[in-house]
Structures are given as structure tokens and as C-alpha cells.
Design an enzyme around this catalytic site. Sequence first.
Site, mmCIF file in Angstrom:
data_model
loop_
_atom_site.group_PDB
_atom_site.id
_atom_site.type_symbol
_atom_site.label_atom_id
_atom_site.label_comp_id
_atom_site.label_asym_id
_atom_site.label_seq_id
_atom_site.Cartn_x
_atom_site.Cartn_y
_atom_site.Cartn_z
ATOM 1 N N ASP A 49 0.716 -1.220 0.108
ATOM 2 C CA ASP A 49 -0.134 0.037 0.036
ATOM 3 C C ASP A 49 0.774 1.249 -0.063
ATOM 4 O OD1 ASP A 49 0.932 -0.025 2.479
ATOM 5 O OD2 ASP A 49 -1.081 -0.119 3.535
ATOM 6 N N SER A 50 2.244 1.144 0.105
ATOM 7 C CA SER A 50 3.140 2.132 -0.197
ATOM 8 C C SER A 50 2.907 2.816 -1.579
ATOM 9 C CB SER A 50 4.542 1.842 0.181
ATOM 10 O OG SER A 50 4.741 0.620 -0.779
ATOM 11 N N ASP A 88 -0.782 -6.271 0.082
ATOM 12 C CA ASP A 88 -1.437 -5.568 1.133
ATOM 13 C C ASP A 88 -2.901 -5.414 1.357
ATOM 14 O OD1 ASP A 88 0.795 -5.103 2.885
ATOM 15 O OD2 ASP A 88 1.291 -3.487 2.032
ATOM 16 N N LYS A 118 -1.209 -9.439 3.055
ATOM 17 C CA LYS A 118 -0.463 -8.954 4.401
ATOM 18 C C LYS A 118 -1.447 -7.890 5.054
ATOM 19 C CE LYS A 118 3.254 -6.101 4.066
ATOM 20 N NZ LYS A 118 2.715 -4.923 5.129
ATOM 21 N N GLU A 120 -1.442 -5.555 8.884
ATOM 22 C CA GLU A 120 -0.817 -5.052 9.977
ATOM 23 C C GLU A 120 -1.410 -5.107 11.269
ATOM 24 O OE1 GLU A 120 0.669 -1.124 7.437
ATOM 25 O OE2 GLU A 120 -0.056 -0.716 9.086
ATOM 26 N N GLU A 187 9.107 -3.919 11.219
ATOM 27 C CA GLU A 187 9.675 -2.609 10.612
ATOM 28 C C GLU A 187 9.918 -1.684 11.902
ATOM 29 O OE1 GLU A 187 8.018 0.996 7.558
ATOM 30 O OE2 GLU A 187 6.786 -0.828 7.830
#
Length: 276
Positions: A49-50, A88, A118, A120, A187
Site C-alpha cells: 500500500d506504499s 497488502d 499482508k 498490519e 519494521e
Amino acid sequence: MSATAKKRAPLPVDILAAKGGTPLVSLTAYTTPMAQMMDDHCDFVLVGDSVGMVLHGLPSTLGVTMEMMIMHGQAVARGLNSAMMVIDMPFGSYEESPEQAFRNAAHLMRETSAGAVKLEGGVAMAETIAFLVDRGIPVMAHVGLTPQSVNTLGGYKVQGRGNTGATALIADAQAVADAGAFAVVLEKVPENLANEITDTIEIPTIGIGASAGCDGQILVVDDMLGLFTAFKAKFVKRYAHLGDDAEKAIAAYADEVRARSFPAPEHIFADKAPKT
């Protein structure tokens, strides 16, 4: 697993089995050409999602939508043969409930053919991870600095410093492992803590701003190629400076157009085909 020879795409079980072996190699990708370039060199490729910050000019990842992830996931899938694709789950697509997470994860995988999703979060997301895994959705977890929580974390700060922070982060990593995640991204975590987590949990750790002792590494490809120059995190190594080269090339092109030296005769079509 990281050989440059052609190989079948790994499955989540293969990534899990790499624990303690040759470090896993990963980069983010958002387009077909970039995916093609990294396919032979990466074990898995993350459609991150970056993309919101790197390609769309957003101030954070929070504005990324499911539609954006699907579009970029489909583009990356077209460029991969040897690497597994992980995608993501965007902010707001999984936090509400395990059921919401399953609907959106299944939709992402169906539309993109991703091998895994993925998401978070640690202890708070363990129930959701277990729910997904039990229903056939492979999950890569992400703890430490979680960019989707940047507002509550108070910025892009190192996570896990001090006894309280370290204890909480260890608990997060253990929780996602126990819930069935096949790997976890660490991270912006202190080196010693990243090493401790890597030695403690039974799934591979993928470092980004963590430790060379992790079971693998990932970087945003535009960062390491020097294409995204608005910001450079300490943990990024520039392996090239393509942004500078591109700007110089664009400037040279502009100069030649204004001087009418481009297009030159070799770039222009004649009225008649040459005689043979």
C-alpha cells in the site's frame, strides 16, 4: 530459494520452511515492468500500500483503496512467474471484524491471483489472522512500525524501545505466529530486539529497518533504486540513483526540443520509402 535461475513460484509453506536458512529476498512492486525485472531475483514480491505515497502522491498509506490495490495487483501479477505475490490489505478493509477481513481478502486474492495477503497488527489482529488462515487465506503479518497506524503511533518512529515497548512487540510477534501467519514483517525495530524475535518465534521474520539477522529483507523498490526521492529513511540503501538520471534525461530532451535538434533526421519518416 533466492537463486537467479528460473524456478516455480514459492507457496506460503515454502516461505515458512525457509526459516533459519538462506535469507529471503523481497521488494515491493506496483507495475508490470518492475515486477518483470525483479521476478528472477525475489522469493516474494509485495504489492504494498506504499503505492499510495510512491506512485499516487498521497501523504500516507491511509488513502489507498481496495480498487487501487486490485489494479496494481493485477499489473504486478502479469509480470511474475518465479516469485510469489503478496498483496497488502488497505486501511479500513480488515480491522472491523474477522468477517470483513475475510470478504476483502478473498476479493483481493480472487481479483489478483495473489498467493497471500499482508495485514498490519499484532495481538489485536491475532483473532482475525486465525479466522483467515482457518478459511484458506494465507497471511503475512506486519508488526513494529505499522504505517496504517501512523497517526496513533505519533509518526514514523522506531518501535520497541525500552522494556515495555520490547515486551509488547515480542508479544505481538508471538501472537501472529501462534495465530497461523506464515511470516511477519518487522519494521523499524532495534537490531537486538529484531534478533531476539527472530530467534524466538517459529515463522520467518522479514526485516525492513530491523536486522541483518532477520530471516529475510524487504525494501520499497523505488526507494532502493533512487526513484522516490521525496524522503529517504535511514534503513534505505540506494543501490542506484535513477531519479537523478531520469531528471537529467528529461532536461536534455526539453533542451533539444526547444532547440529543434530533436527529432533529428534519423527519427523522421521520409515522404517516400527508400529504393531497394
